[in-house]
Design a protein around this motif. Sequence first.
Motif, mmCIF file in Angstrom:
data_model
loop_
_atom_site.group_PDB
_atom_site.id
_atom_site.type_symbol
_atom_site.label_atom_id
_atom_site.label_comp_id
_atom_site.label_asym_id
_atom_site.label_seq_id
_atom_site.Cartn_x
_atom_site.Cartn_y
_atom_site.Cartn_z
ATOM 1 N N LYS A 31 40.114 -70.735 -53.197
ATOM 2 C CA LYS A 31 38.955 -70.204 -53.910
ATOM 3 C C LYS A 31 38.972 -70.639 -55.374
ATOM 4 O O LYS A 31 37.950 -71.038 -55.931
ATOM 5 C CB LYS A 31 38.934 -68.678 -53.808
ATOM 6 C CG LYS A 31 37.758 -68.041 -54.491
ATOM 7 C CD LYS A 31 37.791 -66.530 -54.383
ATOM 8 C CE LYS A 31 36.666 -65.928 -55.197
ATOM 9 N NZ LYS A 31 36.775 -64.492 -55.298
ATOM 10 N N LYS A 33 40.437 -73.287 -56.626
ATOM 11 C CA LYS A 33 40.149 -74.722 -56.684
ATOM 12 C C LYS A 33 38.657 -74.990 -56.536
ATOM 13 O O LYS A 33 38.093 -75.830 -57.247
ATOM 14 C CB LYS A 33 40.928 -75.468 -55.601
ATOM 15 C CG LYS A 33 42.380 -75.635 -55.913
ATOM 16 C CD LYS A 33 43.087 -76.424 -54.825
ATOM 17 C CE LYS A 33 44.570 -76.578 -55.120
ATOM 18 N NZ LYS A 33 45.258 -77.337 -54.057
ATOM 19 N N ILE A 34 38.005 -74.264 -55.637
ATOM 20 C CA ILE A 34 36.564 -74.431 -55.449
ATOM 21 C C ILE A 34 35.817 -74.015 -56.711
ATOM 22 O O ILE A 34 34.903 -74.712 -57.163
ATOM 23 C CB ILE A 34 36.079 -73.635 -54.222
ATOM 24 C CG1 ILE A 34 36.589 -74.295 -52.931
ATOM 25 C CG2 ILE A 34 34.561 -73.528 -54.192
ATOM 26 C CD1 ILE A 34 36.383 -73.462 -51.683
ATOM 27 N N GLU A 35 36.202 -72.885 -57.301
ATOM 28 C CA GLU A 35 35.545 -72.418 -58.521
ATOM 29 C C GLU A 35 35.756 -73.395 -59.671
ATOM 30 O O GLU A 35 34.827 -73.675 -60.436
ATOM 31 C CB GLU A 35 36.058 -71.026 -58.898
ATOM 32 C CG GLU A 35 35.579 -69.927 -57.975
ATOM 33 C CD GLU A 35 36.245 -68.580 -58.236
ATOM 34 O OE1 GLU A 35 37.168 -68.500 -59.079
ATOM 35 O OE2 GLU A 35 35.847 -67.608 -57.586
ATOM 36 N N SER A 37 36.353 -76.598 -59.368
ATOM 37 C CA SER A 37 35.582 -77.795 -59.036
ATOM 38 C C SER A 37 34.110 -77.593 -59.371
ATOM 39 O O SER A 37 33.462 -78.488 -59.934
ATOM 40 C CB SER A 37 35.746 -78.119 -57.553
ATOM 41 O OG SER A 37 34.941 -79.204 -57.198
ATOM 42 N N GLN A 38 33.575 -76.418 -59.046
ATOM 43 C CA GLN A 38 32.183 -76.133 -59.363
ATOM 44 C C GLN A 38 31.957 -76.091 -60.877
ATOM 45 O O GLN A 38 30.947 -76.587 -61.370
ATOM 46 C CB GLN A 38 31.749 -74.811 -58.717
ATOM 47 C CG GLN A 38 31.621 -74.900 -57.212
ATOM 48 C CD GLN A 38 31.388 -73.547 -56.564
ATOM 49 O OE1 GLN A 38 31.682 -72.507 -57.138
ATOM 50 N NE2 GLN A 38 30.876 -73.574 -55.338
ATOM 51 N N GLU A 39 32.887 -75.491 -61.598
ATOM 52 C CA GLU A 39 32.784 -75.433 -63.056
ATOM 53 C C GLU A 39 32.849 -76.840 -63.659
ATOM 54 O O GLU A 39 32.089 -77.181 -64.572
ATOM 55 C CB GLU A 39 33.895 -74.552 -63.637
ATOM 56 C CG GLU A 39 33.825 -74.361 -65.130
ATOM 57 C CD GLU A 39 32.603 -73.610 -65.600
ATOM 58 O OE1 GLU A 39 32.189 -73.828 -66.758
ATOM 59 O OE2 GLU A 39 32.039 -72.814 -64.826
ATOM 60 N N TYR A 40 33.748 -77.671 -63.121
ATOM 61 C CA TYR A 40 33.876 -79.049 -63.586
ATOM 62 C C TYR A 40 32.572 -79.809 -63.328
ATOM 63 O O TYR A 40 32.060 -80.505 -64.205
ATOM 64 C CB TYR A 40 35.052 -79.727 -62.880
ATOM 65 C CG TYR A 40 35.124 -81.207 -63.116
ATOM 66 C CD1 TYR A 40 35.572 -81.708 -64.331
ATOM 67 C CD2 TYR A 40 34.724 -82.111 -62.138
ATOM 68 C CE1 TYR A 40 35.630 -83.064 -64.567
ATOM 69 C CE2 TYR A 40 34.778 -83.467 -62.359
ATOM 70 C CZ TYR A 40 35.233 -83.937 -63.572
ATOM 71 O OH TYR A 40 35.276 -85.282 -63.797
ATOM 72 N N LYS A 41 32.018 -79.663 -62.130
ATOM 73 C CA LYS A 41 30.770 -80.356 -61.803
ATOM 74 C C LYS A 41 29.631 -79.892 -62.708
ATOM 75 O O LYS A 41 28.797 -80.693 -63.132
ATOM 76 C CB LYS A 41 30.402 -80.128 -60.339
ATOM 77 C CG LYS A 41 31.258 -80.918 -59.377
ATOM 78 C CD LYS A 41 30.891 -80.642 -57.936
ATOM 79 C CE LYS A 41 31.825 -81.382 -57.009
ATOM 80 N NZ LYS A 41 31.543 -81.084 -55.601
ATOM 81 N N LYS A 42 29.610 -78.590 -63.008
ATOM 82 C CA LYS A 42 28.575 -78.053 -63.883
ATOM 83 C C LYS A 42 28.685 -78.664 -65.280
ATOM 84 O O LYS A 42 27.694 -79.095 -65.865
ATOM 85 C CB LYS A 42 28.702 -76.530 -63.948
ATOM 86 C CG LYS A 42 27.636 -75.857 -64.754
ATOM 87 C CD LYS A 42 27.814 -74.345 -64.737
ATOM 88 C CE LYS A 42 26.826 -73.671 -65.648
ATOM 89 N NZ LYS A 42 27.041 -72.221 -65.710
ATOM 90 N N LYS A 43 29.906 -78.707 -65.829
ATOM 91 C CA LYS A 43 30.114 -79.299 -67.151
ATOM 92 C C LYS A 43 29.812 -80.799 -67.133
ATOM 93 O O LYS A 43 29.240 -81.343 -68.073
ATOM 94 C CB LYS A 43 31.546 -79.060 -67.626
ATOM 95 C CG LYS A 43 31.798 -77.627 -68.041
ATOM 96 C CD LYS A 43 33.208 -77.424 -68.532
ATOM 97 C CE LYS A 43 33.436 -75.976 -68.927
ATOM 98 N NZ LYS A 43 34.791 -75.749 -69.423
ATOM 99 N N ASN A 45 27.722 -82.368 -65.109
ATOM 100 C CA ASN A 45 26.280 -82.552 -65.044
ATOM 101 C C ASN A 45 25.611 -82.228 -66.372
ATOM 102 O O ASN A 45 24.633 -82.868 -66.745
ATOM 103 C CB ASN A 45 25.675 -81.717 -63.915
ATOM 104 C CG ASN A 45 25.487 -82.531 -62.655
ATOM 105 O OD1 ASN A 45 25.793 -83.714 -62.616
ATOM 106 N ND2 ASN A 45 24.999 -81.891 -61.630
#
Length: 161
Positions: A31, A33-35, A37-43, A45
Amino acid sequence: MSDNWAWTLIVIPLLVAFFTAYITHYFTIKKIKIELSQEYKKKFNTARWDIYLEFVNIVSVLVHNDRNIEMKKFNDKRIIEDYSVKLLKIEQSILLMGSIQLVDEFGRWKTYNHVNGSSDPTTIDSLTRVINFMRSDLGEEMTLDRHQILNIIHPGWQRSL
């Protein structure tokens, strides 16, 4: 026989506790790692958005070229250098953050723009592909045609091209 029974009364709860702890740990890490990864993708983008928007702002001025009053600013050597530095930073960022299609097309657009000028149809078609790859990188699936793009970055383009 009672010693074996006592032993299982101790071991079974320990195994259950260990198994429960392991499963909890595994899913908690997953969980996290997923969070992350999502935070990294958001930053990532957000950074892409800023870079791509800056590119469109610069290109709007370039496409207006000598048909626009703003181009009088280009008589000032410092303004030219400022746009060149900004474009170089965008180029470096695209190299690091852009999709392979964007990187390839951006290189072609730079060449066409340098050789043919910003108002050349080949350059404009390449610019259209660059902007559509940027949109795709940001998650937009619909593409725009050159008319839609030029209507935004160069109002009145039909009269001048």
